[in-house]
Design a protein around this motif. Structure first.
Motif, mmCIF file in Angstrom:
data_model
loop_
_atom_site.group_PDB
_atom_site.id
_atom_site.type_symbol
_atom_site.label_atom_id
_atom_site.label_comp_id
_atom_site.label_asym_id
_atom_site.label_seq_id
_atom_site.Cartn_x
_atom_site.Cartn_y
_atom_site.Cartn_z
ATOM 1 N N PHE A 55 0.734 -1.164 -0.125
ATOM 2 C CA PHE A 55 -0.062 -0.138 0.114
ATOM 3 C C PHE A 55 0.875 1.274 0.005
ATOM 4 C CE2 PHE A 55 -2.716 -3.177 1.977
ATOM 5 C CZ PHE A 55 -4.043 -3.188 1.075
ATOM 6 N N LEU A 56 2.026 1.030 -0.258
ATOM 7 C CA LEU A 56 3.082 2.402 0.042
ATOM 8 C C LEU A 56 2.580 3.355 -1.397
ATOM 9 C CD1 LEU A 56 5.356 2.578 -2.541
ATOM 10 C CD2 LEU A 56 6.233 0.660 -1.207
ATOM 11 N N SER A 87 -6.835 18.692 -8.514
ATOM 12 C CA SER A 87 -5.640 18.562 -9.312
ATOM 13 C C SER A 87 -6.166 18.316 -10.777
ATOM 14 C CB SER A 87 -4.725 17.276 -8.878
ATOM 15 O OG SER A 87 -5.331 16.020 -9.262
ATOM 16 N N CYS A 126 -0.549 3.031 -11.085
ATOM 17 C CA CYS A 126 -1.632 1.986 -10.542
ATOM 18 C C CYS A 126 -2.826 2.146 -10.584
ATOM 19 C CB CYS A 126 -1.158 1.526 -9.223
ATOM 20 S SG CYS A 126 0.340 0.770 -9.312
ATOM 21 N N LYS A 165 3.754 12.985 -9.288
ATOM 22 C CA LYS A 165 3.641 13.734 -7.967
ATOM 23 C C LYS A 165 4.905 14.141 -7.581
ATOM 24 C CE LYS A 165 2.763 11.265 -4.262
ATOM 25 N NZ LYS A 165 2.382 9.913 -3.414
ATOM 26 N N ARG A 217 -1.881 22.471 -9.651
ATOM 27 C CA ARG A 217 -1.668 21.664 -8.500
ATOM 28 C C ARG A 217 -2.228 22.629 -7.460
ATOM 29 N NH1 ARG A 217 -1.000 16.290 -8.514
ATOM 30 N NH2 ARG A 217 -0.213 15.834 -10.390
HETATM 31 C C1 UGA Z 1 -1.256 5.098 -4.825
HETATM 32 C C2 UGA Z 1 -1.835 4.618 -3.333
HETATM 33 O O1 UGA Z 1 -2.021 5.889 -2.796
HETATM 34 C C3 UGA Z 1 -1.166 3.733 -2.750
HETATM 35 O O2 UGA Z 1 -1.605 3.448 -1.322
HETATM 36 C C4 UGA Z 1 -0.949 2.226 -3.516
HETATM 37 O O3 UGA Z 1 -0.129 1.469 -2.874
HETATM 38 C C5 UGA Z 1 -0.468 2.758 -4.736
HETATM 39 O O4 UGA Z 1 -1.141 3.988 -5.357
HETATM 40 C C6 UGA Z 1 -0.098 1.858 -5.887
HETATM 41 O O5 UGA Z 1 -0.949 0.670 -5.730
HETATM 42 O O6 UGA Z 1 0.484 1.875 -6.996
HETATM 43 P P1 UGA Z 1 0.630 6.579 -5.618
HETATM 44 O O7 UGA Z 1 0.135 6.097 -6.981
HETATM 45 O O8 UGA Z 1 2.269 6.286 -5.567
HETATM 46 O O9 UGA Z 1 -0.055 5.446 -4.512
HETATM 47 O O10 UGA Z 1 0.554 7.910 -5.156
HETATM 48 P P2 UGA Z 1 -0.657 8.775 -4.647
HETATM 49 O O11 UGA Z 1 -0.309 9.565 -3.577
HETATM 50 O O12 UGA Z 1 -1.922 7.897 -4.365
HETATM 51 O O13 UGA Z 1 -1.271 9.686 -5.978
HETATM 52 C C7 UGA Z 1 -1.832 9.177 -6.895
HETATM 53 C C8 UGA Z 1 -2.099 10.474 -7.974
HETATM 54 O O14 UGA Z 1 -3.355 11.251 -7.321
HETATM 55 C C9 UGA Z 1 -0.987 11.393 -8.097
HETATM 56 O O15 UGA Z 1 -1.070 11.814 -9.401
HETATM 57 C C10 UGA Z 1 -1.387 12.579 -7.210
HETATM 58 O O16 UGA Z 1 -1.100 13.964 -7.606
HETATM 59 C C11 UGA Z 1 -2.800 12.414 -7.326
HETATM 60 N N1 UGA Z 1 -3.522 13.032 -6.105
HETATM 61 C C12 UGA Z 1 -3.543 12.401 -4.797
HETATM 62 C C13 UGA Z 1 -4.608 14.275 -6.349
HETATM 63 O O17 UGA Z 1 -4.653 14.756 -7.321
HETATM 64 N N2 UGA Z 1 -5.102 14.590 -5.054
HETATM 65 C C14 UGA Z 1 -5.004 13.942 -4.027
HETATM 66 O O18 UGA Z 1 -5.420 14.320 -2.769
HETATM 67 C C15 UGA Z 1 -4.215 12.919 -3.660
#
Ligand code: UGA
Ligand code: NAD
Length: 461
Positions: free
Chosen positions: A165-166, A268, A275, A338, A441
């Motif tokens: 879940f990281l 955003s 993923c 991100k 952003r």
């Molecule tokens: C996500 C999940 O958060 C992890 O728990 C999971 O393990 C992972 O996918 C996976 O299975 O690969 P990740 O994709 O690395 O992690 O990063 P996030 O922080 O979830 O961001 C994903 C996207 O959503 C980014 O483009 C981020 O900018 C965007 N985002 C996130 C938003 O636009 N608004 C938010 O409030 C949060």
């Protein structure tokens, strides 16, 4: 008594295998861990003396690799040897969306997973616990079991599901202090062997054990719920822009309700990353394969909303620049999906750029961690235009002031902290007038920029 694990092999030295196993090695110095990959360049980079050259950038990771590498953490291309010696094998290979055949564009491509299972079946001479670390469609363990149980060599295999879940950019922190660790399985001893490893640093009440199928399905479900929050707030951002409401104020107001919660409500330019999209597409595909079309349509909307958000961000740039960007220089700040990662997979920046390039914009890109080679590869992969054309229209620079100089507009695509501290007065001075900023952003300070004379547009305001 569960068997004490002495040697671990992890197949796949990517964004998950590398950081995850580095943290296990740090926390469990008595276990010898070998991370293997068939990609020689990637393994060479993990073994590089210069820690700046590690293939994955994550805050805090280089220090952990420096501590454990050569002690109980090894990176190798000798997959057979590591499998043969290990008591426990993590499969952490990629499971991308299929690009061919049945389920093309929707289903997860499991060929890398199956290859691992067949290699384990061929090489193993002693009993193994095989752990699914990759994100997989529910019931994949049944297929793995069928491959592993039919070797005829008398070796016993137990399969566990232990999804990761990281989040990238905070991988080390997430691994050291996870909200929960999920372990699904059928064999109590095998489950306990893995619980014992995590219990060395994770409080036991955060280690959850379930059956195999709940564990596999929970991973897809968690990503679908997270992505749904982003699409939900992004849908409201468009309504804010029409009504005078401010999406940050709406997020705060709803997030203070403890049933909703404040996290993952940041509007955003659209979610990216390797993923969210792939896992929701996979969920939709699985639902359809069981003829659950209402379920499939429901989750499909999360992706449609995300595509819409990227598209309308680009559209707004074109409309605001007097309905044409042809021949105009647009500066992109950020290309990663991100902040705090060098990963660009499915980054919204790629799609916004592609749209603007089709309108003949000239784009100059600055990202603190992403190479020019990667950016061109991302654009070429779309196949919208020739790679020569991408190189003619797109320039990648290593100085943000060079990117913004003489630009008609700036688009902020990644929320890198350093962008906030730039000399914005200097940037304004060196840009074309009127000078536009499109903040995908909601990172920058409207009052400060308007004071300097910028025309500032942010999502949801
Ligand atoms: C996500 C999940 O958060 C992890 O728990 C999971 O393990 C992972 O996918 C996976 O299975 O690969 P990740 O994709 O690395 O992690 O990063 P996030 O922080 O979830 O961001 C994903 C996207 O959503 C980014 O483009 C981020 O900018 C965007 N985002 C996130 C938003 O636009 N608004 C938010 O409030 C949060
Ligand atoms: P990645 O592409 O960065 O790494 C996968 C690695 O596996 C590659 O280096 C590839 O060469 C290697 N590989 C593939 N088949 C192999 C084989 N047969 N033998 C040896 N090596 C092989 O992928 P990733 O981002 O680490 O993701 C891995 C899995 O983890 C995916 O299922 C993904 O959905 C899941 N996941 C990813 C994240 C994330 O933040 N990236 C978070 C949670 C879960």
């Amino acid at each position: 008594m569960a068997k004490k694990i002495e040697k671990i092999c992890c197949i796949g030295a990517g964004y998950v295998g590398g950081p995850t196993m580095s943290v296990v090695a740090k926390q469990c110095p008595e276990i010898e861990i070998t991370i293997v990959d068939m990609n020689e360049a990637r393994i060479a980079a993990w073994n590089d003396c210069d820690l700046n050259n590690l293939p994955v950038y994550e805050p805090g990771l280089a220090e952990i690799v420096a501590e454990a590498r050569g002690r109980n953490l090894f990176f190798s291309t000798d997959v057979d040897k590591a499998i043969a010696e290990a008591d426990m094998i993590f499969i952490s290979v990629n499971t991308p969306t299929k690009t061919y055949g049945k389920g093309k564009g929707m289903a997860a491509d499991l060929k890398f997973i199956e290859l691992c299972a067949r290699q384990i079946a061929a090489v193993a001479k002693t009993d193994k616990i095989v752990v699914e670390k990759s994100t997989l469609p529910v019931r994949t363990a049944a297929a793995l079991k069928s491959i592993l149980d039919n070797t005829g060599n008398g070796v016993n295999f137990h399969i566990l599901s232990n999804p990761e879940f990281l989040a990238e950019g905070t991988a080390v922190e997430d691994l050291l202090n996870p909200d929960r660790v999920l372990i699904g399985g059928e064999n109590a001893e095998a489950i306990q062997a893995l619980v014992d490893i995590y219990a060395q640093w994770v409080p036991e009440e955060r280690i959850l054990t379930t059956n195999l199928w709940s564990s596999e399905l929970s991973k897809l479900t968690a990503n679908a719920f997270l992505a749904q929050r982003v699409s939900s707030i992004n849908s409201i951002s468009e309504l804010c822009e029409k009504t005078g409401a401010n999406v940050d104020e709406v997020s705060k107001a709803i997030g203070l309700d403890s049933r909703i919660g404040p996290k993952f409500l940041k509007a955003s330019v659209g979610f990216g990353g390797s993923c969210f999209q792939k896992d929701i597409l996979n969920l939709v595909y699985i639902a359809r394969s069981y003829n659950l079309h209402a379920v499939a349509d429901y989750w499909d909307q999360v992706i449609l909303m995300n595509d819409h958000q990227k598209h309308r961000f680009a559209d707004n740039i074109i409309q605001t620049l007097y309905n044409t960007v042809s021949g105009k220089k647009i500066a992109f700040l950020g290309w990663a999906f991100k902040k705090d990662t060098n990963d660009t997979r499915e980054s919204a920046a790629i799609y916004v750029a592609d749209y603007l390039l089709s309108e003949e914009a000239e784009i100059t890109i600055y990202d603190p961690k992403v190479s020019a080679e990667r950016i061109y590869a991302d654009l070429d992969y779309l196949n919208t235009r020739s790679s020569a054309e991408n190189r003619r229209l797109v320039r990648v620079v290593s100085d943000p002031y060079e990117a913004t100089s003489e630009a008609h507009a700036i688009a902020v695509l990644t929320e890198w902290d350093e962008f906030k501290g730039y000399d914005w007065a200097r940037i304004k001075q060196e840009m074309k007038r009127p000078s536009f900023i499109f903040d995908g952003r909601k990172l920058l300070n409207r009052a400060q920029l308007e004071e300097i004379g910028f025309n500032y547009y942010a999502i949801g305001e």
